[in-house]
Design an enzyme around this catalytic site. Sequence first.
Site, PDB file in Angstrom:
ATOM      1  N   SER A  60       4.707  10.315  48.367  1.00 24.56           N
ATOM      2  CA  SER A  60       5.754  11.005  47.603  1.00 24.56           C
ATOM      3  C   SER A  60       5.947  10.412  46.208  1.00 24.56           C
ATOM      4  O   SER A  60       6.754  10.914  45.433  1.00 24.56           O
ATOM      5  CB  SER A  60       7.096  10.898  48.343  1.00 24.56           C
ATOM      6  OG  SER A  60       7.016  11.487  49.595  1.00 24.56           O
ATOM      7  N   GLY A  61       5.233   9.310  45.923  1.00 23.77           N
ATOM      8  CA  GLY A  61       5.446   8.622  44.652  1.00 23.77           C
ATOM      9  C   GLY A  61       6.145   7.292  44.856  1.00 23.77           C
ATOM     10  O   GLY A  61       6.763   6.741  43.931  1.00 23.77           O
ATOM     11  N   THR A  62       6.033   6.751  46.053  1.00 22.18           N
ATOM     12  CA  THR A  62       6.702   5.492  46.420  1.00 22.18           C
ATOM     13  C   THR A  62       6.325   4.343  45.468  1.00 22.18           C
ATOM     14  O   THR A  62       7.197   3.609  44.994  1.00 22.18           O
ATOM     15  CB  THR A  62       6.273   5.070  47.846  1.00 22.18           C
ATOM     16  OG1 THR A  62       6.113   6.229  48.651  1.00 22.18           O
ATOM     17  CG2 THR A  62       7.244   4.097  48.453  1.00 22.18           C
ATOM     18  N   TRP A 100       5.150   4.506  42.510  1.00 16.99           N
ATOM     19  CA  TRP A 100       5.604   4.783  41.134  1.00 16.99           C
ATOM     20  C   TRP A 100       7.063   4.338  40.974  1.00 16.99           C
ATOM     21  O   TRP A 100       7.408   3.598  40.057  1.00 16.99           O
ATOM     22  CB  TRP A 100       5.449   6.277  40.858  1.00 16.99           C
ATOM     23  CG  TRP A 100       5.666   6.687  39.439  1.00 16.99           C
ATOM     24  CD1 TRP A 100       5.794   5.871  38.351  1.00 16.99           C
ATOM     25  CD2 TRP A 100       5.749   8.034  38.949  1.00 16.99           C
ATOM     26  NE1 TRP A 100       5.962   6.624  37.215  1.00 16.99           N
ATOM     27  CE2 TRP A 100       5.934   7.947  37.557  1.00 16.99           C
ATOM     28  CE3 TRP A 100       5.684   9.300  39.543  1.00 16.99           C
ATOM     29  CZ2 TRP A 100       6.053   9.097  36.751  1.00 16.99           C
ATOM     30  CZ3 TRP A 100       5.800  10.427  38.742  1.00 16.99           C
ATOM     31  CH2 TRP A 100       5.987  10.324  37.370  1.00 16.99           C
ATOM     32  N   HIS A 148       9.008   3.598  54.801  1.00 17.51           N
ATOM     33  CA  HIS A 148       8.688   4.998  55.069  1.00 17.51           C
ATOM     34  C   HIS A 148       9.421   5.470  56.333  1.00 17.51           C
ATOM     35  O   HIS A 148       9.140   6.553  56.845  1.00 17.51           O
ATOM     36  CB  HIS A 148       7.186   5.168  55.335  1.00 17.51           C
ATOM     37  CG  HIS A 148       6.328   5.202  54.098  1.00 17.51           C
ATOM     38  ND1 HIS A 148       6.746   5.713  52.899  1.00 17.51           N
ATOM     39  CD2 HIS A 148       5.036   4.806  53.897  1.00 17.51           C
ATOM     40  CE1 HIS A 148       5.763   5.622  52.015  1.00 17.51           C
ATOM     41  NE2 HIS A 148       4.725   5.068  52.592  1.00 17.51           N
ATOM     42  N   SER A 206      -2.337  15.357  48.798  1.00 19.34           N
ATOM     43  CA  SER A 206      -2.560  13.927  48.564  1.00 19.34           C
ATOM     44  C   SER A 206      -2.985  13.223  49.864  1.00 19.34           C
ATOM     45  O   SER A 206      -3.964  12.468  49.874  1.00 19.34           O
ATOM     46  CB  SER A 206      -1.267  13.320  48.009  1.00 19.34           C
ATOM     47  OG  SER A 206      -1.429  11.976  47.707  1.00 19.34           O
ATOM     48  N   MET A 227      -0.464   2.022  35.419  1.00 18.89           N
ATOM     49  CA  MET A 227      -0.559   1.580  36.817  1.00 18.89           C
ATOM     50  C   MET A 227      -2.011   1.582  37.288  1.00 18.89           C
ATOM     51  O   MET A 227      -2.419   0.748  38.087  1.00 18.89           O
ATOM     52  CB  MET A 227       0.306   2.464  37.722  1.00 18.89           C
ATOM     53  CG  MET A 227       1.785   2.127  37.621  1.00 18.89           C
ATOM     54  SD  MET A 227       2.827   3.157  38.681  1.00 18.89           S
ATOM     55  CE  MET A 227       2.272   2.717  40.317  1.00 18.89           C
ATOM     56  N   GLY A 239      -2.124  12.021  40.291  1.00 25.31           N
ATOM     57  CA  GLY A 239      -0.817  11.789  39.664  1.00 25.31           C
ATOM     58  C   GLY A 239      -0.275  12.984  38.900  1.00 25.31           C
ATOM     59  O   GLY A 239       0.274  12.824  37.815  1.00 25.31           O
TER      60      GLY A 239
HETATM   61  P1  A3P Z   1      -1.781  11.993  44.208  1.00 23.78           P
HETATM   62  O1  A3P Z   1      -2.591  11.689  45.419  1.00 23.78           O
HETATM   63  O2  A3P Z   1      -1.322  13.425  44.167  1.00 23.78           O
HETATM   64  O3  A3P Z   1      -2.460  11.602  42.939  1.00 23.78           O
HETATM   65  P2  A3P Z   1       2.815   6.928  47.340  1.00 23.78           P
HETATM   66  O4  A3P Z   1       3.006   5.824  46.383  1.00 23.78           O
HETATM   67  O5  A3P Z   1       4.085   7.394  47.983  1.00 23.78           O
HETATM   68  O6  A3P Z   1       1.732   6.620  48.332  1.00 23.78           O
HETATM   69  O7  A3P Z   1       2.344   8.194  46.501  1.00 23.78           O
HETATM   70  C1  A3P Z   1       1.053   8.259  45.941  1.00 23.78           C
HETATM   71  C2  A3P Z   1       1.019   9.442  44.993  1.00 23.78           C
HETATM   72  O8  A3P Z   1       1.804   9.110  43.818  1.00 23.78           O
HETATM   73  C3  A3P Z   1      -0.405   9.727  44.508  1.00 23.78           C
HETATM   74  O9  A3P Z   1      -0.448  11.141  44.284  1.00 23.78           O
HETATM   75  C4  A3P Z   1      -0.435   8.911  43.216  1.00 23.78           C
HETATM   76  O10 A3P Z   1      -1.441   9.290  42.334  1.00 23.78           O
HETATM   77  C5  A3P Z   1       0.967   9.214  42.659  1.00 23.78           C
HETATM   78  N1  A3P Z   1       1.393   8.242  41.645  1.00 23.78           N
HETATM   79  C6  A3P Z   1       1.434   6.890  41.753  1.00 23.78           C
HETATM   80  N2  A3P Z   1       1.821   6.344  40.597  1.00 23.78           N
HETATM   81  C7  A3P Z   1       2.029   7.357  39.727  1.00 23.78           C
HETATM   82  C8  A3P Z   1       2.440   7.424  38.355  1.00 23.78           C
HETATM   83  N3  A3P Z   1       2.702   6.344  37.636  1.00 23.78           N
HETATM   84  N4  A3P Z   1       2.559   8.651  37.784  1.00 23.78           N
HETATM   85  C9  A3P Z   1       2.289   9.771  38.498  1.00 23.78           C
HETATM   86  N5  A3P Z   1       1.902   9.768  39.801  1.00 23.78           N
HETATM   87  C10 A3P Z   1       1.765   8.577  40.404  1.00 23.78           C
END
Ligand code: A3P
Length: 292
Positions: free
Chosen positions: A51-53, A55, A105, A135, A229, A256
Amino acid sequence: MLQDSVETSECFLFEGLRMPLVLSNVETLRFAREEFLVRDDDVIIVSYPRSGTHWITEILNLIRFNGDPTWIQTVPVFLRSPWIEDARFQKDLINQNGPRLMVSHLPVQLFPRSYFSCNAKVVYILRNPKDIITSIYHVSRGFVYRKQPENFDEFLNRFIKGDVHYGSWFDHTLGWIKKRDMGSFLLIFYEELQRDPRGSVEKICQFLGKKLTPGEIDLVIQHSSFSAMKENKMSDHFAMDSRLQKAIISPMLRKGVCGDWKNHFTVAQSEDFDKFFQEKMSSLDPGLFPWF
Ligand code: A3P
């Protein structure tokens, strides 16, 4: 039946949910819920996987140090902000000095009970489930111990049934949103972070009671960008964590972006999913979700 399809080498069933063995076991999940003591000054990032954890974790770590990237560039993400349910760090977290920044999670019914009677803060990040499916589908294909999805349709059906790690996205989301008035809780959307990073960082700062200057906010945005990142090996949980390193060959930071689902769903799959979404989430205001 969920039970029949569990691959014991990579996951275990806990109260009907398929949980990844690479992180937890029955004991750590029991300990997390029954005995782990959440403190008033804790901040916990909670999410469904992909979900962007990472990030939001990067953003909160940067906010803590006023945008200075030294901490995020020298300490791996899973040590800066350990997972509450992670078998390796759970006991260390008990003795860690506050304020702690942790990640989980866990669905609400498995979350530490102590949270619901203290003043700790939860930041819950939500993302369009169609992008989450996309994803996870890609990550699953790079997961060494996991049975590879046969194809996208097969995986989509399993996701809808909740036959995936951490169970149903719908139950996870509903469970947490329904509890949001019970504690100090901030709901943040991946799509909102993409559309308005500054506004999102300001909102998070306000929630945390942290005042940053405009220049410090710029630094937070700069050092938590996808490209920053991607370059910072300390941000790559899959590559830095020896257990995940062995288990997953996909990159943690994949694309991303918002809307990659459009490259994977057929029109029929998308319509069926939307119908299912509306039925399952009918108790919530549809205006809540920024992807409609
Ligand atoms: P995608 O697979 O769609 O690229 P989590 O951290 O919850 O495991 O989520 C991973 C998802 O967040 C991945 O998505 C990853 O690329 C995206 N992500 C991680 N850092 C990011 C950032 N700085 N900006 C945008 N998306 C990011």
